[in-house]
Design a protein around this motif. Structure first.
Motif, PDB file in Angstrom:
ATOM      1  N   HIS A  88    -107.598  56.721 -57.498  1.00 20.23           N
ATOM      2  CA  HIS A  88    -108.488  57.850 -57.225  1.00 20.23           C
ATOM      3  C   HIS A  88    -108.461  58.838 -58.384  1.00 20.23           C
ATOM      4  O   HIS A  88    -107.398  59.177 -58.917  1.00 20.23           O
ATOM      5  CB  HIS A  88    -108.061  58.584 -55.948  1.00 20.23           C
ATOM      6  CG  HIS A  88    -108.962  59.728 -55.616  1.00 20.23           C
ATOM      7  ND1 HIS A  88    -110.186  59.561 -55.016  1.00 20.23           N
ATOM      8  CD2 HIS A  88    -108.828  61.063 -55.828  1.00 20.23           C
ATOM      9  CE1 HIS A  88    -110.766  60.737 -54.857  1.00 20.23           C
ATOM     10  NE2 HIS A  88    -109.960  61.662 -55.341  1.00 20.23           N
ATOM     11  N   SER A  89    -109.671  59.307 -58.750  1.00 22.24           N
ATOM     12  CA  SER A  89    -109.762  60.349 -59.775  1.00 22.24           C
ATOM     13  C   SER A  89    -111.032  61.151 -59.561  1.00 22.24           C
ATOM     14  O   SER A  89    -111.822  60.881 -58.645  1.00 22.24           O
ATOM     15  CB  SER A  89    -109.759  59.737 -61.177  1.00 22.24           C
ATOM     16  OG  SER A  89    -111.027  59.159 -61.463  1.00 22.24           O
ATOM     17  N   PHE A  90    -111.234  62.131 -60.434  1.00 27.79           N
ATOM     18  CA  PHE A  90    -112.431  62.966 -60.407  1.00 27.79           C
ATOM     19  C   PHE A  90    -113.253  62.778 -61.685  1.00 27.79           C
ATOM     20  O   PHE A  90    -114.118  63.585 -61.986  1.00 27.79           O
ATOM     21  CB  PHE A  90    -112.042  64.446 -60.276  1.00 27.79           C
ATOM     22  CG  PHE A  90    -111.370  64.780 -58.978  1.00 27.79           C
ATOM     23  CD1 PHE A  90    -112.082  65.347 -57.935  1.00 27.79           C
ATOM     24  CD2 PHE A  90    -110.011  64.537 -58.797  1.00 27.79           C
ATOM     25  CE1 PHE A  90    -111.451  65.671 -56.737  1.00 27.79           C
ATOM     26  CE2 PHE A  90    -109.385  64.854 -57.601  1.00 27.79           C
ATOM     27  CZ  PHE A  90    -110.107  65.422 -56.570  1.00 27.79           C
ATOM     28  N   VAL A  91    -112.987  61.739 -62.465  1.00 28.17           N
ATOM     29  CA  VAL A  91    -113.638  61.575 -63.759  1.00 28.17           C
ATOM     30  C   VAL A  91    -115.116  61.245 -63.591  1.00 28.17           C
ATOM     31  O   VAL A  91    -115.558  60.752 -62.547  1.00 28.17           O
ATOM     32  CB  VAL A  91    -112.938  60.486 -64.608  1.00 28.17           C
ATOM     33  CG1 VAL A  91    -111.480  60.837 -64.828  1.00 28.17           C
ATOM     34  CG2 VAL A  91    -113.072  59.107 -63.969  1.00 28.17           C
ATOM     35  N   THR A  92    -115.892  61.504 -64.633  1.00 31.33           N
ATOM     36  CA  THR A  92    -117.313  61.196 -64.630  1.00 31.33           C
ATOM     37  C   THR A  92    -117.528  59.706 -64.854  1.00 31.33           C
ATOM     38  O   THR A  92    -116.618  58.974 -65.270  1.00 31.33           O
ATOM     39  CB  THR A  92    -118.027  61.972 -65.732  1.00 31.33           C
ATOM     40  OG1 THR A  92    -117.518  61.537 -67.010  1.00 31.33           O
ATOM     41  CG2 THR A  92    -117.807  63.477 -65.580  1.00 31.33           C
ATOM     42  N   GLY A  93    -118.765  59.260 -64.605  1.00 36.19           N
ATOM     43  CA  GLY A  93    -119.074  57.856 -64.816  1.00 36.19           C
ATOM     44  C   GLY A  93    -118.827  57.411 -66.242  1.00 36.19           C
ATOM     45  O   GLY A  93    -118.314  56.310 -66.487  1.00 36.19           O
ATOM     46  N   GLU A  94    -119.168  58.262 -67.192  1.00 34.96           N
ATOM     47  CA  GLU A  94    -118.969  57.912 -68.606  1.00 34.96           C
ATOM     48  C   GLU A  94    -117.484  57.800 -68.944  1.00 34.96           C
ATOM     49  O   GLU A  94    -117.058  56.867 -69.626  1.00 34.96           O
ATOM     50  CB  GLU A  94    -119.641  58.973 -69.495  1.00 34.96           C
ATOM     51  CG  GLU A  94    -119.588  58.662 -70.980  1.00 34.96           C
ATOM     52  CD  GLU A  94    -120.376  59.656 -71.803  1.00 34.96           C
ATOM     53  OE1 GLU A  94    -120.003  59.880 -72.960  1.00 34.96           O
ATOM     54  OE2 GLU A  94    -121.376  60.221 -71.284  1.00 34.96           O
ATOM     55  N   GLU A  95    -116.688  58.759 -68.466  1.00 35.12           N
ATOM     56  CA  GLU A  95    -115.255  58.724 -68.728  1.00 35.12           C
ATOM     57  C   GLU A  95    -114.584  57.582 -67.983  1.00 35.12           C
ATOM     58  O   GLU A  95    -113.579  57.023 -68.442  1.00 35.12           O
ATOM     59  CB  GLU A  95    -114.628  60.056 -68.310  1.00 35.12           C
ATOM     60  CG  GLU A  95    -113.171  60.209 -68.697  1.00 35.12           C
ATOM     61  CD  GLU A  95    -112.559  61.520 -68.246  1.00 35.12           C
ATOM     62  OE1 GLU A  95    -111.387  61.773 -68.602  1.00 35.12           O
ATOM     63  OE2 GLU A  95    -113.247  62.301 -67.542  1.00 35.12           O
ATOM     64  N   GLU A 110    -125.452  61.343 -59.827  1.00 37.61           N
ATOM     65  CA  GLU A 110    -124.074  61.211 -60.318  1.00 37.61           C
ATOM     66  C   GLU A 110    -123.317  60.160 -59.524  1.00 37.61           C
ATOM     67  O   GLU A 110    -122.521  59.391 -60.086  1.00 37.61           O
ATOM     68  CB  GLU A 110    -123.378  62.574 -60.238  1.00 37.61           C
ATOM     69  CG  GLU A 110    -123.933  63.607 -61.204  1.00 37.61           C
ATOM     70  CD  GLU A 110    -123.400  64.994 -60.928  1.00 37.61           C
ATOM     71  OE1 GLU A 110    -122.691  65.538 -61.812  1.00 37.61           O
ATOM     72  OE2 GLU A 110    -123.674  65.544 -59.840  1.00 37.61           O
ATOM     73  N   ALA A 111    -123.546  60.125 -58.211  1.00 41.97           N
ATOM     74  CA  ALA A 111    -122.897  59.102 -57.385  1.00 41.97           C
ATOM     75  C   ALA A 111    -123.370  57.710 -57.777  1.00 41.97           C
ATOM     76  O   ALA A 111    -122.577  56.758 -57.828  1.00 41.97           O
ATOM     77  CB  ALA A 111    -123.175  59.369 -55.910  1.00 41.97           C
ATOM     78  N   ASP A 112    -124.656  57.573 -58.083  1.00 38.94           N
ATOM     79  CA  ASP A 112    -125.173  56.284 -58.530  1.00 38.94           C
ATOM     80  C   ASP A 112    -124.502  55.844 -59.821  1.00 38.94           C
ATOM     81  O   ASP A 112    -124.183  54.651 -60.001  1.00 38.94           O
ATOM     82  CB  ASP A 112    -126.685  56.366 -58.740  1.00 38.94           C
ATOM     83  CG  ASP A 112    -127.474  56.435 -57.440  1.00 38.94           C
ATOM     84  OD1 ASP A 112    -126.910  56.098 -56.371  1.00 38.94           O
ATOM     85  OD2 ASP A 112    -128.655  56.840 -57.495  1.00 38.94           O
ATOM     86  N   ALA A 113    -124.279  56.796 -60.734  1.00 36.60           N
ATOM     87  CA  ALA A 113    -123.620  56.459 -62.001  1.00 36.60           C
ATOM     88  C   ALA A 113    -122.184  56.005 -61.767  1.00 36.60           C
ATOM     89  O   ALA A 113    -121.705  55.059 -62.416  1.00 36.60           O
ATOM     90  CB  ALA A 113    -123.662  57.660 -62.945  1.00 36.60           C
ATOM     91  N   LEU A 114    -121.501  56.662 -60.853  1.00 35.89           N
ATOM     92  CA  LEU A 114    -120.139  56.249 -60.529  1.00 35.89           C
ATOM     93  C   LEU A 114    -120.131  54.866 -59.883  1.00 35.89           C
ATOM     94  O   LEU A 114    -119.275  54.029 -60.176  1.00 35.89           O
ATOM     95  CB  LEU A 114    -119.491  57.268 -59.590  1.00 35.89           C
ATOM     96  CG  LEU A 114    -119.143  58.625 -60.211  1.00 35.89           C
ATOM     97  CD1 LEU A 114    -118.787  59.634 -59.121  1.00 35.89           C
ATOM     98  CD2 LEU A 114    -118.002  58.496 -61.207  1.00 35.89           C
ATOM     99  N   TYR A 115    -121.102  54.626 -59.017  1.00 33.85           N
ATOM    100  CA  TYR A 115    -121.223  53.307 -58.391  1.00 33.85           C
ATOM    101  C   TYR A 115    -121.442  52.236 -59.460  1.00 33.85           C
ATOM    102  O   TYR A 115    -120.794  51.174 -59.440  1.00 33.85           O
ATOM    103  CB  TYR A 115    -122.378  53.320 -57.396  1.00 33.85           C
ATOM    104  CG  TYR A 115    -122.675  51.962 -56.790  1.00 33.85           C
ATOM    105  CD1 TYR A 115    -121.997  51.528 -55.655  1.00 33.85           C
ATOM    106  CD2 TYR A 115    -123.626  51.117 -57.368  1.00 33.85           C
ATOM    107  CE1 TYR A 115    -122.260  50.277 -55.101  1.00 33.85           C
ATOM    108  CE2 TYR A 115    -123.896  49.868 -56.822  1.00 33.85           C
ATOM    109  CZ  TYR A 115    -123.210  49.455 -55.695  1.00 33.85           C
ATOM    110  OH  TYR A 115    -123.466  48.214 -55.153  1.00 33.85           O
ATOM    111  N   ASP A 116    -122.345  52.503 -60.397  1.00 26.03           N
ATOM    112  CA  ASP A 116    -122.630  51.531 -61.450  1.00 26.03           C
ATOM    113  C   ASP A 116    -121.402  51.274 -62.320  1.00 26.03           C
ATOM    114  O   ASP A 116    -121.235  50.173 -62.851  1.00 26.03           O
ATOM    115  CB  ASP A 116    -123.782  52.023 -62.321  1.00 26.03           C
ATOM    116  CG  ASP A 116    -125.127  52.013 -61.588  1.00 26.03           C
ATOM    117  OD1 ASP A 116    -125.234  51.322 -60.555  1.00 26.03           O
ATOM    118  OD2 ASP A 116    -126.046  52.717 -62.045  1.00 26.03           O
ATOM    119  N   ALA A 117    -120.529  52.290 -62.442  1.00 28.01           N
ATOM    120  CA  ALA A 117    -119.312  52.141 -63.244  1.00 28.01           C
ATOM    121  C   ALA A 117    -118.195  51.427 -62.488  1.00 28.01           C
ATOM    122  O   ALA A 117    -117.184  51.061 -63.086  1.00 28.01           O
ATOM    123  CB  ALA A 117    -118.820  53.507 -63.718  1.00 28.01           C
ATOM    124  N   GLY A 118    -118.374  51.242 -61.168  1.00 30.38           N
ATOM    125  CA  GLY A 118    -117.392  50.470 -60.424  1.00 30.38           C
ATOM    126  C   GLY A 118    -116.753  51.151 -59.240  1.00 30.38           C
ATOM    127  O   GLY A 118    -115.915  50.556 -58.557  1.00 30.38           O
TER     128      GLY A 118
END
Length: 265
Positions: A186-193, A228-236
């Motif tokens: 668990h973290s709070f990082v952005t999709g890019e990070e 932003e949630a979609d980006a996190l989803y795409d990142a895994g």
């Protein structure tokens, strides 16, 4: 890595602050009925927002009550503070709460979320040595070793291999502990990070000789929008957490993110 062929799940972190316990009890029932997948609290002794001396309840005794109250949801701390309790005691508490949640069945629903601690007021007012970020992470490493060793010898054993959730993003110590012990990161990082952190985790997994293909990646939704949630989803990311707090608990925001979860699934 990470585990991508698993459904999106929504966890709600119900802050144990600025509420009566009756209100928290009611919220637990409502959230389970709404269909959330996981319920979390946190392991602190004072509020983290609002009036710093407002009402607040202890985490682990609350988790035992949730184990008895709920029927379906998984639950745990986001996250337990390793510093506040002897590691072998943590293991025994986790095992006991796990059995309570099984309600006589075969499998409990407890998630052992843990971290190294950071809230200095908790340490000072309750008499724990605060140390440094490095020393607390070293203590967490030893604590996790002892927790897992104690689970191996408890009688009765936990009802299942208790999932371990580790929070944090530090690349030199925290992510190595994730690679060594965690089922959920668990973290709070952005999709890019997040992409960079997962690369670091993969390297630690190789050094630890541990297959991380089953690792569930978790992140927070509070103050984020659907893009932003979609980006996190795409990142895994597959476990999304949402923090809500008293005195007025917002169930509408929970419904909004449940709709988003369902659309993803």
């Amino acid at each position: 890595m990470p585990l991508l062929d698993t459904p999106v799940r929504l966890g709600v972190q119900l802050a144990p602050q600025h509420s009566t316990y009756a209100a928290i009890h009611d919220a637990v029932g409502r959230l389970e009925d709404l269909g959330v997948d996981v319920l979390f609290n946190w392991d602190h002794f004072f509020p983290l927002s609002g009036d710093p001396d407002g009402t607040h309840f202890e985490a682990w005794t609350m988790l035992a009550a949730w184990a008895e109250q709920t029927e379906r949801v998984e639950f745990g701390c986001l996250v337990n503070c390793n510093s506040y309790r002897n590691a072998d005691l943590q293991a025994d508490m986790a095992r006991t709460v796990d059995h309570i949640s099984a309600k006589g069945g075969d499998t409990g629903r407890f998630i052992f979320g843990t971290g190294s601690g950071w809230a200095e007021r908790d340490y000072d007012e309750y008499g724990y040595a605060f140390g440094t970020p490095g020393s607390r992470l070293d203590d967490l490493a030893e604590g996790l070793r002892r927790v897992e060793a104690r689970w191996d010898v408890l009688n009765p054993a936990p009802t299942r291999r208790v999932p371990v959730l580790i929070g944090g993003k530090g690349e030199q110590k925290t992510l190595r502990l994730v690679a060594r012990h965690a089922d959920i990161w668990h973290s709070f990082v952005t999709g890019e990070e997040l992409t960079r952190k997962l690369d670091v985790l993969a390297r630690w997994g190789e050094k630890e000789e541990r297959d991380l293909s089953g690792l569930v990646v978790s992140n927070e939704l509070r103050e984020r929008d659907e893009a932003e949630a979609d980006a996190l989803y795409d990142a895994g990311v597959r476990l999304f957490t949402l923090g809500i707090s008293g005195p007025e608990l917002d169930f509408d925001v929970v419904r909004r993110w449940l709709d988003w979860r369902d659309a993803k699934n």
